[in-house]
Design a protein around this motif. Structure first.
Motif, PDB file in Angstrom:
ATOM      1  N   GLY A  63       0.797  -1.230   0.000  1.00  0.00           N
ATOM      2  CA  GLY A  63       0.000   0.000   0.000  1.00  0.00           C
ATOM      3  C   GLY A  63       0.822   1.269   0.000  1.00  0.00           C
ATOM      4  N   THR A  64       0.095   2.366  -0.056  1.00  0.00           N
ATOM      5  CA  THR A  64       0.754   3.653  -0.263  1.00  0.00           C
ATOM      6  C   THR A  64       1.481   4.157   0.990  1.00  0.00           C
ATOM      7  OG1 THR A  64      -1.358   4.694   0.218  1.00  0.00           O
ATOM      8  CG2 THR A  64      -0.847   4.371  -2.080  1.00  0.00           C
ATOM      9  N   ASP A  83      -3.910  -7.654  -2.808  1.00  0.00           N
ATOM     10  CA  ASP A  83      -4.700  -6.631  -3.507  1.00  0.00           C
ATOM     11  C   ASP A  83      -4.605  -6.809  -5.027  1.00  0.00           C
ATOM     12  OD1 ASP A  83      -2.037  -5.855  -3.620  1.00  0.00           O
ATOM     13  OD2 ASP A  83      -2.504  -3.718  -3.676  1.00  0.00           O
ATOM     14  N   PRO A  96      -1.053  -3.822  -7.585  1.00  0.00           N
ATOM     15  CA  PRO A  96      -0.809  -2.437  -7.177  1.00  0.00           C
ATOM     16  C   PRO A  96       0.310  -2.276  -6.133  1.00  0.00           C
ATOM     17  CG  PRO A  96      -3.158  -2.875  -7.272  1.00  0.00           C
ATOM     18  CD  PRO A  96      -2.462  -4.193  -7.432  1.00  0.00           C
ATOM     19  N   ASP A  97       0.356  -3.152  -5.142  1.00  0.00           N
ATOM     20  CA  ASP A  97       1.363  -2.927  -4.095  1.00  0.00           C
ATOM     21  C   ASP A  97       2.790  -3.163  -4.612  1.00  0.00           C
ATOM     22  OD1 ASP A  97      -0.560  -2.134  -2.395  1.00  0.00           O
ATOM     23  OD2 ASP A  97      -0.485  -3.863  -1.054  1.00  0.00           O
ATOM     24  N   ASP A 100       3.719  -2.734  -7.697  1.00  0.00           N
ATOM     25  CA  ASP A 100       4.025  -1.625  -8.609  1.00  0.00           C
ATOM     26  C   ASP A 100       4.328  -0.330  -7.855  1.00  0.00           C
ATOM     27  OD1 ASP A 100       3.646  -3.439 -10.565  1.00  0.00           O
ATOM     28  OD2 ASP A 100       1.690  -2.697 -11.222  1.00  0.00           O
ATOM     29  N   TRP A 150      -0.016   6.336  -5.881  1.00  0.00           N
ATOM     30  CA  TRP A 150      -0.036   5.154  -6.752  1.00  0.00           C
ATOM     31  C   TRP A 150       0.078   5.602  -8.207  1.00  0.00           C
ATOM     32  CZ3 TRP A 150      -4.176   5.759 -10.025  1.00  0.00           C
ATOM     33  CH2 TRP A 150      -5.275   6.490  -9.546  1.00  0.00           C
ATOM     34  N   TRP A 175     -13.859   2.291 -13.498  1.00  0.00           N
ATOM     35  CA  TRP A 175     -13.708   2.715 -12.103  1.00  0.00           C
ATOM     36  C   TRP A 175     -12.272   2.579 -11.602  1.00  0.00           C
ATOM     37  CZ3 TRP A 175     -12.004  -1.209  -8.937  1.00  0.00           C
ATOM     38  CH2 TRP A 175     -12.247  -2.525  -9.360  1.00  0.00           C
ATOM     39  N   ASN A 192      -8.558   3.353 -12.303  1.00  0.00           N
ATOM     40  CA  ASN A 192      -7.836   4.290 -13.174  1.00  0.00           C
ATOM     41  C   ASN A 192      -6.505   3.732 -13.679  1.00  0.00           C
ATOM     42  OD1 ASN A 192      -9.461   6.881 -13.215  1.00  0.00           O
ATOM     43  ND2 ASN A 192      -9.444   6.340 -11.049  1.00  0.00           N
ATOM     44  N   ASP A 231       1.298   3.139 -17.001  1.00  0.00           N
ATOM     45  CA  ASP A 231       1.132   2.040 -16.049  1.00  0.00           C
ATOM     46  C   ASP A 231       0.669   0.757 -16.753  1.00  0.00           C
ATOM     47  OD1 ASP A 231       0.883   0.842 -13.510  1.00  0.00           O
ATOM     48  OD2 ASP A 231      -1.208   1.461 -13.307  1.00  0.00           O
ATOM     49  N   GLN A 245     -10.281  -4.006  -4.041  1.00  0.00           N
ATOM     50  CA  GLN A 245     -10.195  -2.863  -4.974  1.00  0.00           C
ATOM     51  C   GLN A 245     -11.590  -2.360  -5.334  1.00  0.00           C
ATOM     52  OE1 GLN A 245      -7.390  -1.520  -5.549  1.00  0.00           O
ATOM     53  NE2 GLN A 245      -5.869  -3.120  -5.361  1.00  0.00           N
ATOM     54  N   ILE A 265     -12.697   1.293  -4.314  1.00  0.00           N
ATOM     55  CA  ILE A 265     -12.656   2.234  -5.439  1.00  0.00           C
ATOM     56  C   ILE A 265     -14.002   2.291  -6.173  1.00  0.00           C
ATOM     57  CG2 ILE A 265     -11.422   2.891  -7.547  1.00  0.00           C
ATOM     58  CD1 ILE A 265      -8.979   1.389  -6.307  1.00  0.00           C
TER      59      ILE A 265
HETATM   60  N1  FO1 Z   1      -6.484   3.772  -6.025  1.00  0.00           N
HETATM   61  C1  FO1 Z   1      -7.614   4.512  -6.098  1.00  0.00           C
HETATM   62  O1  FO1 Z   1      -8.092   4.981  -5.080  1.00  0.00           O
HETATM   63  N2  FO1 Z   1      -8.239   4.703  -7.319  1.00  0.00           N
HETATM   64  C2  FO1 Z   1      -7.758   4.202  -8.484  1.00  0.00           C
HETATM   65  O2  FO1 Z   1      -8.364   4.375  -9.540  1.00  0.00           O
HETATM   66  C3  FO1 Z   1      -6.528   3.458  -8.409  1.00  0.00           C
HETATM   67  C4  FO1 Z   1      -5.922   2.958  -9.548  1.00  0.00           C
HETATM   68  C5  FO1 Z   1      -4.688   2.302  -9.439  1.00  0.00           C
HETATM   69  C6  FO1 Z   1      -4.008   1.864 -10.575  1.00  0.00           C
HETATM   70  C7  FO1 Z   1      -2.796   1.214 -10.467  1.00  0.00           C
HETATM   71  C8  FO1 Z   1      -2.246   0.997  -9.205  1.00  0.00           C
HETATM   72  O3  FO1 Z   1      -1.049   0.373  -9.096  1.00  0.00           O
HETATM   73  C9  FO1 Z   1      -2.875   1.437  -8.064  1.00  0.00           C
HETATM   74  C10 FO1 Z   1      -4.103   2.087  -8.158  1.00  0.00           C
HETATM   75  N3  FO1 Z   1      -4.764   2.537  -7.024  1.00  0.00           N
HETATM   76  C11 FO1 Z   1      -5.924   3.252  -7.128  1.00  0.00           C
HETATM   77  C12 FO1 Z   1      -4.219   2.281  -5.694  1.00  0.00           C
HETATM   78  C13 FO1 Z   1      -4.548   0.876  -5.151  1.00  0.00           C
HETATM   79  O4  FO1 Z   1      -5.871   0.571  -5.237  1.00  0.00           O
HETATM   80  C14 FO1 Z   1      -4.126   0.777  -3.655  1.00  0.00           C
HETATM   81  O5  FO1 Z   1      -3.027   1.528  -3.377  1.00  0.00           O
HETATM   82  C15 FO1 Z   1      -3.687  -0.564  -3.198  1.00  0.00           C
HETATM   83  O6  FO1 Z   1      -4.291  -1.605  -3.816  1.00  0.00           O
HETATM   84  C16 FO1 Z   1      -3.793  -0.673  -1.677  1.00  0.00           C
HETATM   85  O7  FO1 Z   1      -3.147  -1.794  -1.263  1.00  0.00           O
END
Ligand code: FO1
Length: 311
Positions: free
Chosen positions: A8-9, A33, A44-45, A47, A63, A84, A86, A91, A150, A154
């Motif tokens: 996560g972020t 995730d 996502p994590d 990446d 992200w 929904w 993005n 990416d 997700q 989202i």
């Molecule tokens: N998070 C969002 O809130 N909205 C998005 O549309 C979104 C797209 C997305 C695309 C690629 C990616 O690597 C991450 C993205 N994320 C998005 C973040 C992601 O959902 C979360 O950071 C993690 O999955 C949490 O563990």
């Protein structure tokens, strides 16, 4: 070597800080995730760490890639498909290459190593498992309908009422050999300040991981994702409540106390920890610094504290 359990972020800031001040690090990434979307396998994590270490991450969103465009998404919308999630044009390349390599029979660990190298990341980013398992939200809709994390956060914007959170298919997941190896050889293991349920929880829950972490608990340090009894960012509080874990410092200490004999909290929480919590956890060494990483200087300062006090 220092290994960081990350997802996560919230985690990437500390990963970046430790990379800046120490270099010899490895990352064990959450994979729960991950999901299939438009025929592509999205991680996502993984990446976020890969982009974070190659200076490509969009730091404002936390992200995706900076300077991103969304032509693909706009055309998907034109053709009436789901938009929904993005997916940016740059990416998208990562997901296409990853899916192609998966279809050629490569494991997620191998693919992550290939992609990392291409992005110029020279530390190991290790998916905790090569098996697909996923965080699913048990909702109160349609007879306990399961919704992928997700989608829940989202697509439905966290708006479905939440009954429980499960890690679907985790019983079949195996810890990758690379992860076992780095956990054993690392002098220090850091639990990043990620969501305890959706980022770090799915790593700990892979069969066999709890025993491993318990064995290594003296060399594990947890950095709190909670300051003043509030989550620093994201939906940690909602998810902890859904798992009946109080979203407080005490709840967090209890959750991690079997796996980590060292915990770092923010300075503002020193009095609460020392007066109300410490005596119940005599095995845990608590330390207090500024853990809010709002810029790269603060990321490095926290990393320096970790290296000089625990390595
Ligand atoms: N998070 C969002 O809130 N909205 C998005 O549309 C979104 C797209 C997305 C695309 C690629 C990616 O690597 C991450 C993205 N994320 C998005 C973040 C992601 O959902 C979360 O950071 C993690 O999955 C949490 O563990």
């Amino acid at each position: 070597m220092i290994t960081i359990l990350a997802g996560g972020t919230g985690s990437v800031k500390l990963v970046r800080g430790l990379y800046n001040v120490f270099k010899d690090i490895g990352v064990i990434s959450n994979v729960a995730d991950n999901f299939w979307h438009h025929g592509l396998y999205i991680c996502p994590d993984i990446d976020t760490i890969m982009y974070g270490l190659s200076n490509k991450l969009d730091k404002d969103r936390g992200w995706g890639i900076k300077g991103e465009t969304f032509n693909f998404l706009n055309y998907m919308k034109l053709l009436g498909y789901d938009t929904w999630f993005n997916l940016g044009d740059k990416d998208l390349t990562t997901h296409i290459v990853r899916t192609r390599l998966l279809k050629e029979g490569k494991r997620l660990s191998e693919i992550t190593a290939i992609l990392s190298k291409k992005y110029g990341v020279h530390i190991p980013i290790l998916p905790v498992s090569d098996n697909h398992y996923e965080t699913n939200m048990v909702t109160n809709e349609d007879d306990n309908k399961l919704v992928h994390l997700q989608e829940y956060w989202i697509k439905y914007k966290g708006g479905l009422s939440l009954k429980d959170i499960v890690y679907k298919n985790i019983k079949q997941a195996k810890i990758s050999w690379d992860c076992r190896r780095v956990l054993e050889k690392s002098k220090l293991i850091v639990i990043a300040p990620g969501n305890p349920i959706s980022s770090i929880g799915p790593i700990i829950a892979v069969p066999g991981m709890k025993n491993l972490l318990h064995k290594y608990r003296n060399k594990i340090v947890m950095v709190s994702p909670i300051v003043s009894n509030r989550a620093v960012s994201g939906p940690s509080e909602i998810y902890m409540r859904a798992k009946n874990i109080p979203p407080t410092i005490e709840g967090l200490v209890s959750f991690y106390s079997k796996f980590s004999n060292n915990m770092i909290f923010d300075k503002v929480d020193k009095v609460e920890v020392e007066d109300k919590i410490k005596s119940a956890y005599p095995q845990v060494d608590f330390s207090f610094v500024n853990i809010m990483m709002n810029d790269s200087r603060k990321e490095s300062a926290l990393a320096r504290h970790i290296v000089s006090n625990f390595y």
